[in-house]
Structures are given as C-alpha cells and as structure tokens.
Enzyme design. Structure first.
Site, PDB file in Angstrom:
ATOM      1  N   GLU A 122      -4.949  33.644  11.103  1.00  0.00           N
ATOM      2  CA  GLU A 122      -4.365  34.076   9.626  1.00  0.00           C
ATOM      3  C   GLU A 122      -3.436  34.846  10.006  1.00  0.00           C
ATOM      4  O   GLU A 122      -3.583  36.001  10.303  1.00  0.00           O
ATOM      5  CB  GLU A 122      -5.270  34.543   8.772  1.00  0.00           C
ATOM      6  CG  GLU A 122      -5.238  34.955   7.408  1.00  0.00           C
ATOM      7  CD  GLU A 122      -5.189  36.073   6.806  1.00  0.00           C
ATOM      8  OE1 GLU A 122      -5.156  36.443   5.556  1.00  0.00           O
ATOM      9  OE2 GLU A 122      -5.455  37.095   7.703  1.00  0.00           O
ATOM     10  N   ASP A 136      -9.149  36.515  11.586  1.00  0.00           N
ATOM     11  CA  ASP A 136      -8.361  37.138  10.202  1.00  0.00           C
ATOM     12  C   ASP A 136      -7.235  38.260  10.963  1.00  0.00           C
ATOM     13  O   ASP A 136      -7.467  38.759  11.844  1.00  0.00           O
ATOM     14  CB  ASP A 136      -9.563  38.133   9.762  1.00  0.00           C
ATOM     15  CG  ASP A 136      -9.336  38.897   8.631  1.00  0.00           C
ATOM     16  OD1 ASP A 136      -8.752  38.233   7.494  1.00  0.00           O
ATOM     17  OD2 ASP A 136      -9.418  40.051   8.732  1.00  0.00           O
TER      18      ASP A 136
HETATM   19  O1  TEU Z   1      -6.111  39.065   4.353  1.00  0.00           O
HETATM   20  C1  TEU Z   1      -5.251  39.404   5.122  1.00  0.00           C
HETATM   21  C2  TEU Z   1      -4.124  39.893   4.159  1.00  0.00           C
HETATM   22  O2  TEU Z   1      -3.631  40.943   4.341  1.00  0.00           O
HETATM   23  C3  TEU Z   1      -3.841  39.305   2.760  1.00  0.00           C
HETATM   24  O3  TEU Z   1      -4.382  38.253   2.402  1.00  0.00           O
HETATM   25  C4  TEU Z   1      -4.482  40.291   1.614  1.00  0.00           C
HETATM   26  O4  TEU Z   1      -5.924  39.941   1.510  1.00  0.00           O
HETATM   27  C5  TEU Z   1      -3.812  40.105   0.448  1.00  0.00           C
HETATM   28  O5  TEU Z   1      -2.398  40.143   0.486  1.00  0.00           O
HETATM   29  C6  TEU Z   1      -4.089  41.350  -0.688  1.00  0.00           C
HETATM   30  O6  TEU Z   1      -3.719  41.388  -1.905  1.00  0.00           O
HETATM   31  C7  TEU Z   1      -7.418  38.921   5.318  1.00  0.00           C
HETATM   32  C8  TEU Z   1      -8.654  38.321   4.554  1.00  0.00           C
HETATM   33  O7  TEU Z   1      -8.205  37.113   4.130  1.00  0.00           O
HETATM   34  C9  TEU Z   1      -8.839  39.128   3.365  1.00  0.00           C
HETATM   35  O8  TEU Z   1      -9.873  38.617   2.490  1.00  0.00           O
HETATM   36  C10 TEU Z   1      -9.228  40.620   3.666  1.00  0.00           C
HETATM   37  O9  TEU Z   1      -9.265  41.475   2.571  1.00  0.00           O
HETATM   38  C11 TEU Z   1      -8.011  41.092   4.721  1.00  0.00           C
HETATM   39  O10 TEU Z   1      -7.744  40.291   5.962  1.00  0.00           O
HETATM   40  C12 TEU Z   1      -8.755  42.109   5.379  1.00  0.00           C
HETATM   41  O11 TEU Z   1      -9.871  41.844   6.423  1.00  0.00           O
END
Ligand code: TEU
Length: 545
Positions: free
Chosen positions: A271, A210
């Site tokens: 990610e 993440d």
């Molecule tokens: O997401 C990373 C992230 O910065 C974006 O996808 C963000 O969630 C989105 O732009 C908000 O509108 C990851 C995870 O996939 C996400 O579900 C989590 O909330 C985030 O990290 C924090 O751990």
C-alpha cells in the site's frame, strides 16, 4: 471444464487473482457481541467460494486497542480477543486453503500501538535510554522544549508529534496512539522479520504492507514545506523527509528474500501512495510483487481519465515484469456506488459534511459501479474487491455523529466524517437485529435499506449485483487468459472498449445516449439487468466475444 475451475496455468496465482478484502470487524459476528470475528468469517467461507474469489486479504486482526480500527497493533503474534484466537486464525487459514482460497494478512510496519510492549518500555525509560531508540523520540524545540521537533503533520490532521510527560516528543504520522517505529534500529528490522516468519509458518500466502512507502525518515528531522496529503496524491518530492525515500528499498529487498526462502508462491503487495515515477522502483524483481494502484479509486466517472489510467497501468506494470492491480474501493474510502453517484470532481472526503446532499444520485452510482466491476474484472492483473462491493452496498455517509469511531472525524476537526461509512457491518439476511451480521445490533448501525442489499435478498435474483458478480467471476475464470496486454478499441469518444488476446471485448458506454453494439458472436455478461442484444445503455458495460 466446470464454471469454477481455473484453467491450468503456470502463472503465479497472484498475477491474475481476484482478492476479496475482509474487514474482520464488520464481516460476520460468530459470538454475538456485535463485532465481527474469525468465527463469523469461518461460518461464511461458502459465500466466498460461491462468489468465486481466488484469495482473501484480512485487515489487521491483531491485539489492538482499535484506536485506528486495528492499525494500532499491540502484539503482531496475537489475535485480539474480540476477533478470536491464534488457533482460530490458523484454522481459518487452513479452511480457506481447503476452499481453494489463498490468504493474505496485513502487516503494519510503520507504527505500533502506544500499548505495544516496546512503546510502554520506551515511555517508562529515561530520555536517552536505548529502548527509546526503537521509536522517534526527541527533545522539543524552543527554550523549554515545548515546541514540537519540527512541523511534520499527521495524515489524520494536526501535528505529527505528541509530548510525553517527561517533556520529550514522539513521532506519529497517523494517530497519537500509533507511534512510528525507527527503521534505523536493527532490532526493528529483526522483529518484523520474525513477525513475517510467524505468519508464513502458519501458512499465509502473502502480505499486504501498510503505508509501505513511509517507513524510513530523514534522521535530521528537517522541517518540510509540503503537507503529507499533497505528497500522497501528487508528484514525487525528491528527498522528502518521510515519504517515498530511497532508503526504504533495502528493507523491501530484505523481506523479499525472506519470502523467497519459503516454499510456494508467497507474495507481498504494497500500500504505497507514490507517484508514477517511483512506482516501478517498488516492483523491481527483488522487491514487491505488486503495488496497489489507486488511480481508478481516485478518478471520476470519466472515459478519458479512466482510459489513460488503464493503458498507463498496464504498460507500467509490463515494463517491470509485474501485473497491474485494480482497486475501486477499500476500507479507507467512500464506497464507489456512492462516489459514482456524485458529480465528477466532488471531494468525497468532505462531501458528507459539506454537501450539497441533493447532488447524490444513488441509482446512477450503482449502475456505474456495476459497469466499473465489469471493467476491472476483464483487465489483466489482479482485482481487489472490498467486502460489500459484490452487494452494491452504498456508503453510509450519514451515520449519527455519536457513533463515529474513526480518528479522522476528531482529528480533522469535524471537516471529514472519516471512514466509518464504508465499514458498516455486512447484511446477510433480510431481517434480525443486524440483518444476519450478528445476533445483536452491529458495532455500527446499519440503515434499514441494507435489508434489500442482504446476501439473502440477492441470492437467486438474476438482476441483483451479487448474481452479477458471481456470473462475472465465473466468466473471468472461463475466459481468463495469461496474456497480460490489452488492445484499446475505437468506438467513439464516449466509449471505453478494449480487447484481450483471446478476443474477449469489454465495452463501457459513458455517453448519455445508447450505443449500437458492434458485431459479436456471444454476449458473456452485462452490467445492465435488462441488456438488449444490440444496444448498450448509458453507464453500462458488456463483455462480448
Ligand atoms: O492507510 C494509509 C493512508 O495513509 C490512507 O489511506 C489514510 O487512511 C486515509 O487517507 C485517511 O483519510 C493505511 C490503512 O489502510 C488505514 O486504514 C490506516 O488508518 C493507516 O494506514 C494507518 O495505519
């Protein structure tokens, strides 16, 4: 060879896997409390086998207050009781393997929950105590320290700093319940190593990491001019204080060495919302196996844009010996059946608040989503399919405000409804309090139209999206090839077409008129349920050989 048999190959599994993403809270509920769980997943493994996926990725299922759907982890070695137990998780991993399915778990190394033992200890300690050094805890600015240490913003909106009762401030790039850990502290690196080992020892085949590009911070904590959202989607900002910094790479190399010390083909996928310029750095041979490529997920239904994303992605991955990844949606974005039903250029993060709501054409969206599935599933590399994509599920963009759970809704001051609309429980059957998801209503309400999208409703119906996915994944196995290149074909300005090394061609019609198909000897699969032999309708795709 049977239709589900993978041809013999020496290629590591992840280079060509179809990975199915499970959001455990919303997949299937085994204990009747309205929240999905591991028992539910175990009871539905045959769905994944019938679908023909190679791997599953589980969103976080660890002990968590679920302030951010489980991305706020209290204990990485325990399963949240709402989802099950560690014994059930271990059994699920083994059962997935028995079904021929690899398992990827989610690791959240940028932040913990504010309930994590480390953070509780830090909050209870005095300023200056070394246990505070596991996080970014600083005095504030201004005479009385009442100003945050700098101007950094949270990705979810608002300032990235929260003040403790004793007056110091802690950093949270996401919600206040998600304090960022300090990767300069050697205890942090040791702890995450131990967490990786814990799950590798339980048989997982890989990790989805993440916010992989944000772990390290400039420890002088300077103010920044650019806001985080801009950084996530645009060009690299050199020496950015907390995004895509060079000093993140030694951490990645350490993890890679750890994975490589295990038997089998263990992998990790980042990610990382980074620019094309730094993307390859994450894929160096001693770093990540893969990085999610979100370009298609961010693109409109646009022939030229999609064509250039595809060629760039294939070339970029090949240049560093990796493979491309293809993602049309995930648990953070609007489902593509809805996104493709909106005019190109619509900001889908704000559309569900601002409208105009009559700009949505759901039938068009579904037609395009089915074509897009054929597009990504014939490309080299691996494809990530988010639960419900195989059902053509739409975004539930009009959930009642009182049920919204995503912190984005409040933190954006109601400018964005957030990500709940793509996290609505999966419909399995055509009736029941939650269409077979649970014995009771699900934790988010499903619209009545979900009955028609249920697995039961679509199974055996040849024109359904589910049967289309099943046919397409079976064909992907049969016509799969280890060559990782494509040749673009010229069939006019409004047609996207390419050929794989074995002669498989994928043709997508972006025009508003039907396309006369070129000669072929066999039509393998078609996104249109009423595909003609000789013409391809607008917004449709075929595989021919
Ligand atoms: O997401 C990373 C992230 O910065 C974006 O996808 C963000 O969630 C989105 O732009 C908000 O509108 C990851 C995870 O996939 C996400 O579900 C989590 O909330 C985030 O990290 C924090 O751990």
């Amino acid at each position: 060879m049977s239709e589900h048999e993978q041809p013999q190959t020496d290629t590591p599994w992840w280079r060509r896997a179809v990975v199915y993403q499970i959001y455990p809270r919303s997949f299937a509920d085994g204990n009747g409390d309205g929240t999905g769980d591991i028992a539910g997943i175990r009871s539905r493994l045959s769905h994944l086998q019938d679908l023909g996926v190679d791997a599953v990725w589980f969103n976080p299922w660890y002990l968590s207050p679920l302030a951010d759907g489980g991305y706020d982890v209290t204990d990485y070695r325990r399963i949240d009781p709402r989802f099950g137990t560690i014994e059930e998780a271990t059994a699920l991993i083994a059962e997935a393997h028995e079904h021929g399915i690899k398992v990827i778990v989610d690791i959240v190394p940028n932040h913990t929950s504010d309930q994590h033992a480390w953070f509780v200890e830090a909050v209870n300690a005095e300023p200056g105590d070394p246990v505070r050094d596991r996080y970014h805890i600083l005095p504030g600015r201004g005479d009385d320290g009442s100003e945050p240490p700098n101007n950094w913003m949270s990705v979810f909106g608002g300032p990235a700093w929260h003040r403790l009762d004793d007056g110091e401030w802690y950093l949270h790039l996401f919600a206040p319940e998600q304090p960022d850990v300090n990767w300069r502290n050697p205890e942090v690196a040791d702890e995450y190593d131990a967490v990786l080992r814990f799950w590798l020892d339980r048989g997982v085949d890989g990790f989805r990491v993440d916010v992989a590009s944000s772990l390290t911070k400039d420890m002088t904590y300077p103010d920044i001019e650019t806001d985080v959202q801009a950084v996530m989607s645009s060009n690299r900002v050199p020496n950015h204080p907390h995004w895509d910094r060079d000093d993140v790479h030694p951490i990645i190399r350490r993890w890679r060495a750890l994975l490589d010390s295990y038997d089998g083909e263990r992998m990790m996928v980042a990610e990382a919302w980074v620019s094309p310029e730094t993307y390859p750095l994450y894929l160096r041979p001693d770093e990540y196996h893969q990085v999610f490529n979100f370009d298609l997920l961010l693109a409109g239904w646009d022939r030229d844009e999609m064509a250039s994303i595809i060629t760039d992605s294939v070339d970029r991955a090949a240049a560093v010996g990796s493979t491309p990844t293809w993602v049309l949606s995930n648990h953070d974005v609007m489902r593509e059946t809805t996104r493709y039903g909106l005019p190109n250029g619509t900001n889908w993060r704000t559309w569900s608040v601002e409208g105009p709501f009559d700009s949505l054409d759901p039938e068009l969206g579904l037609r395009r989503a089915r074509a897009a599935a054929l597009l990504i599933l014939s490309l080299p590399g691996s494809a990530y399919v988010y639960q419900g994509e195989e059902l053509g599920l739409p975004e539930v963009w009009d959930l009642p405000e009182e049920v919204l759970d995503d912190p984005v809704w409040e933190r954006s001051e109601h400018r964005q409804r957030g990500r709940d609309g793509c996290r609505v429980p999966i419909p399995w059957s055509m009736d029941g309090p939650s269409f077979g998801f649970s014995e009771v209503a699900g934790w988010l309400p499903q619209p009545a139209e979900f009955a028609g999208y249920a697995v039961e409703a679509q199974t055996g119906v040849s024109s359904s999206t589910l049967e289309l996915y099943r046919r397409t994944l079976a064909a992907r196995r049969e016509y799969g090839t280890d060559d990782e290149q494509i040749t673009m074909l010229e069939l006019g300005d409004e047609v996207l077409a390419y050929c794989r090394g074995n002669g498989l061609r994928c043709i997508v019609n972006f025009a508003s008129t039907a396309l006369e198909l070129p000669e072929y000897s066999k039509m393998i699969v078609a996104s249109n349920s009423e595909q003609d032999d000789s013409v391809l309708e607008p917004d449709c795709a075929v595989w021919v050989i």
